[in-house]
Design an enzyme around this catalytic site. Structure first.
Site, PDB file in Angstrom:
ATOM      1  CG  ASP A  48      -9.561  -0.789   5.134  1.00 10.72           C
ATOM      2  OD1 ASP A  48      -9.320  -1.164   3.979  1.00 10.72           O
ATOM      3  OD2 ASP A  48      -8.826  -1.029   6.107  1.00 10.72           O
TER       4      ASP A  48
ATOM      5  CD  GLN B 193      -3.389  -4.895   6.573  1.00 19.20           C
ATOM      6  OE1 GLN B 193      -3.513  -3.845   5.946  1.00 19.20           O
ATOM      7  NE2 GLN B 193      -3.784  -6.049   6.082  1.00 19.20           N
TER       8      GLN B 193
ATOM      9  CE  LYS C 293      -3.730  -2.439   2.285  1.00 21.15           C
ATOM     10  NZ  LYS C 293      -4.280  -2.907   3.551  1.00 21.15           N
TER      11      LYS C 293
HETATM   12  N1  GUN Z   1      -6.661  -7.528   6.101  1.00 22.99           N
HETATM   13  C1  GUN Z   1      -6.937  -8.218   4.968  1.00 22.99           C
HETATM   14  N2  GUN Z   1      -7.510  -7.419   4.046  1.00 22.99           N
HETATM   15  C2  GUN Z   1      -7.592  -6.198   4.610  1.00 22.99           C
HETATM   16  C3  GUN Z   1      -8.092  -4.941   4.134  1.00 22.99           C
HETATM   17  O1  GUN Z   1      -8.594  -4.793   3.013  1.00 22.99           O
HETATM   18  N3  GUN Z   1      -7.990  -3.912   5.013  1.00 22.99           N
HETATM   19  C4  GUN Z   1      -7.461  -4.050   6.257  1.00 22.99           C
HETATM   20  N4  GUN Z   1      -7.427  -2.984   7.047  1.00 22.99           N
HETATM   21  N5  GUN Z   1      -7.002  -5.196   6.724  1.00 22.99           N
HETATM   22  C5  GUN Z   1      -7.064  -6.262   5.895  1.00 22.99           C
END
Ligand code: GUN
Length: 294
Positions: free
Chosen positions: A119, A96, A52
């Site tokens: 998100d 995350q 990211k």
């Molecule tokens: N863990 C797995 N996929 C994601 C996601 O799209 N966002 C976040 N914050 N954690 C994740």
């Protein structure tokens, strides 16, 4: 069979975002800034957050990572979230997942300002999605919708089967495919671990979206001739044929399923590439939302 080239589509969208960010910076305005909170040292989470950050830098956005040990107190995390909520220089941020067991994940998600929730996990944004209102969409389902749109895949009136009911993919995916929009307007069946007649349901799908978290779960006998198959899974399996000693597979047995379907996403290079791009698009949206109210 046509391969849905997620990587190529993601690259194209990243170029579009990069041009938009460059125009903002050229106008001497502050650029979009996203942040990520990373707790513990789960390798998959570290990889996701690093990707990211790399993608945001590639398009010219500012990115920050707030790292914590897996022993971090819930209170400390909530304080950092309160800080990011209040910082006018941060347009959006993610926490995350997964988080260590001693932390109440619902409490954490609810403490994020919905206008910075890139998100799309906050109940306000989930409610907005369910009500057909404007809001932040979770990155993976939004990326899949964009793939369907850019590949001109008809969804209206089709039977869409979603495998898996997670808050991150399956549930928002089902909502998106059934809502009054294009792509959308599909008749959706959401399947999960307690679903009876799973194989028969999958066989009746015009569009099959696999987000079940089990490697090569979807086999050819579960797929209708000519179906569109979208594979959300990412699994590492040992391999003697690669230098790294492993290869990546999805939730779909690609070799046998690809012979039957009209479109399929590969793993890697399909849905995964789009997820990060959706997050960047959400950051841009958060940035613009803020700018327009100033
Ligand atoms: N863990 C797995 N996929 C994601 C996601 O799209 N966002 C976040 N914050 N954690 C994740």
């Amino acid at each position: 069979m046509k391969l849905i080239d997620g990587k190529a589509i993601a690259t194209q969208i990243k170029e579009e975002i990069k041009a938009e960010v460059a125009a903002i910076l050229d106008a001497d305005m502050r650029g979009p800034h996203l942040a990520a909170i990373l707790v513990g040292d789960d390798p998959a989470s570290q990889t996701y957050v690093a990707s990211k950050e790399k993608a945001s830098r590639e398009v010219g956005m500012t990115s920050s990572i707030y790292k914590f040990s897996d022993k971090v107190a819930e209170k400390e995390l909530l304080e950092v979230i309160a800080f990011l909520n209040g910082d006018p220089e941060i347009d959006g941020f993610i926490v995350q997942l997964p988080l260590p067991k001693h932390i109440d994940v619902d409490k954490v998600i609810c403490s994020i300002d919905p206008s910075k929730d890139i998100d799309g996990f906050h109940p306000e944004n989930v409610g907005r999605l369910a009500s057909g209102m404007e809001g932040f969409l979770p990155a993976t389902p939004a990326g899949i919708v964009e793939l369907l749109r850019r590949c001109d895949i008809e969804t209206e009136g089709k039977h869409c089967v979603v495998l898996g009911r997670s808050n991150i993919v399956g549930t928002p995916m089902a909502l998106l495919m059934s809502r009054k929009a294009n792509p959308g307007n599909a008749t959706v069946t959401l399947c999960h671990s307690k679903t009876a007649n799973l194989k028969e349901i999958c066989r009746s799908a015009d569009i099959l979206i696999a987000a079940i978290g089990q490697q090569e779960f979807v086999t050819a006998e579960m797929v209708k001739e000519g179906a569109v198959v979208i594979d959300v899974g990412i699994h590492r399996v040992p391999s003697k044929e690669t230098k790294s000693g492993y290869r990546i597979v999805g939730d779909v047995a690609f070799d046998e399923v690809s012979e039957k379907c009209s479109f399929i996403t590969p793993v890697p290079g399909g849905v995964g590439a789009m997820t990060i791009v959706s997050l960047l698009l959400n950051t841009l949206k958060a940035y613009k939302g803020k700018i327009s109210t100033v």
